[in-house]
Design a protein around this motif. Structure first.
Motif, short mmCIF file in Angstrom:
data_model
loop_
_atom_site.label_atom_id
_atom_site.label_comp_id
_atom_site.label_asym_id
_atom_site.label_seq_id
_atom_site.Cartn_x
_atom_site.Cartn_y
_atom_site.Cartn_z
N ASP A 201 -28.19 7.40 -15.79
CA ASP A 201 -28.53 8.84 -15.81
C ASP A 201 -30.01 9.09 -16.04
N VAL A 202 -30.65 8.19 -16.77
CA VAL A 202 -32.08 8.35 -17.07
C VAL A 202 -32.71 6.96 -17.09
N LYS A 227 -34.06 10.79 -10.36
CA LYS A 227 -33.60 10.76 -11.76
C LYS A 227 -34.77 10.90 -12.72
N PRO A 228 -34.52 11.46 -13.91
CA PRO A 228 -35.60 11.60 -14.89
C PRO A 228 -36.07 10.25 -15.42
N THR A 296 -31.18 18.57 -21.52
CA THR A 296 -31.62 19.48 -20.46
C THR A 296 -30.75 19.34 -19.24
N SER A 297 -30.39 18.08 -18.90
CA SER A 297 -29.53 17.83 -17.75
C SER A 297 -28.15 18.45 -17.94
N LYS A 300 -28.38 22.22 -17.42
CA LYS A 300 -28.47 22.55 -16.00
C LYS A 300 -27.13 22.45 -15.32
#
Length: 302
Positions: A201-202, A227-228, A296-297, A300
């Motif tokens: 995911d990150v 991706k972040p 944050t994800s 969103k």
């Protein structure tokens, strides 16, 4: 990329000192090690793993192999890797350090021509926490999760993984691309792999001073990664009066507007910030930045 418990793994240099120590540990962790290779020592076994003199002898009995982990001495590592490529192995983990630069140039050209992924040299390898270990990572520092960790430095990989694990942030995969001057795989390659990995995911990228790997990675992230990413750069206290990197990299950096101080921590941090990538000042700050991104994800998504 095939790094799963079902992956068939062979160890070249299995009866070298590091091979003898870490092969049983990899096997205990869940890695499916089907055989080992040590020239002149065929017919022996280690932890129930059969040992062959050559890969060519092993393949007819074992079938296709997904990955090889190489513990061979530096002067023999090129031959071991080329033998692996010749029998169709397309994932090579080079634990060996001090491999001659020209040997690595030869190997990289062969790898590019055969679509072979090379991790290292001078690397602790790859770990998929809770599933498999390919190399010498200390497994107790890791826990399963969704943070993809890619680093240039071996021991910093362990430290960052431990900090993340202590904060309840497990890792989907962790890899150190290696500390030698010429590396088999690059930050952009691994960023793309992690960007496409459904378990990640990150991404946490751990860099260090010297060369232009981090500046190139920052540019690549801004252009191609969805991706972040969170970054950390080691070596901020290094003296500024020493130029790091080679002339070609310096020229390339100026042409790409990466700045005249290529190789310094300041240059790398500035490159990440220009790309909008949060940068931790110390490893202990990484979990906070990762948690902020994950929250944050979630917002969103809602």
């Amino acid at each position: 990329m095939i790094f799963t418990p079902a992956s068939k793994v062979i160890v070249q240099g299995i009866l070298e000192p590091l091979g003898e120590i870490y092969t049983p540990l990899m096997q205990k962790y869940g890695t499916q090690i089907v055989a080992g290779v040590s020239p002149g020592k065929g017919g022996r076994s280690l932890a129930g793993i059969p040992v062959f003199d050559m890969l060519e002898q092993a393949i007819p009995k074992l079938g296709s192999i997904d990955t090889t982990v190489i513990f061979s001495p530096p002067y023999a590592a090129l031959d071991a890797a080329l033998e692996a490529i010749a029998v169709g192995i397309r994932q090579i983990i080079l634990i060996s350090q001090g491999i001659p630069p020209l040997d690595m140039v030869h190997l990289i050209r062969k790898a590019e021509a055969t679509d072979t992924l090379i991790v290292g040299p001078n690397s602790p390898g790859v770990i998929v926490p809770g599933q498999m270990l390919l190399g010498i990572h200390p497994p107790d520092f890791y826990r399963p999760g969704s943070v993809g960790l890619v680093s240039r430095n071996g021991t910093l990989t362990y430290e960052v993984a431990w900090v993340l694990s202590q904060a309840g942030l497990g890792q989907s995969i962790a890899v150190s691309i290696g500390g030698d001057t010429i590396m088999g795989s690059t930050f952009p390659q691994w960023l793309q792999i992690l960007d496409e990995d459904p378990q990640t995911d990150v991404i946490v990228l751990v860099g260090e001073i010297g060369g232009d790997c981090e500046e190139v990675a920052a540019h690549y992230i801004a252009e191609a990664i969805d991706k972040p990413v969170v970054a950390y750069v080691a070596g901020r206290s290094a003296p500024r009066n020493r130029r790091m990197g080679h002339a070609g990299a310096i020229i390339d950096s100026q042409a790409a507007d990466l700045g005249p101080d290529l190789g310094t921590a300041e240059s790398k941090v500035a490159a990440f910030k220009r790309a909008g990538i949060p940068v931790a000042e110390r490893p202990s700050e990484i979990p906070e930045l990762v948690n902020r991104i994950l929250k944050t994800s979630v917002k969103k998504a809602i």
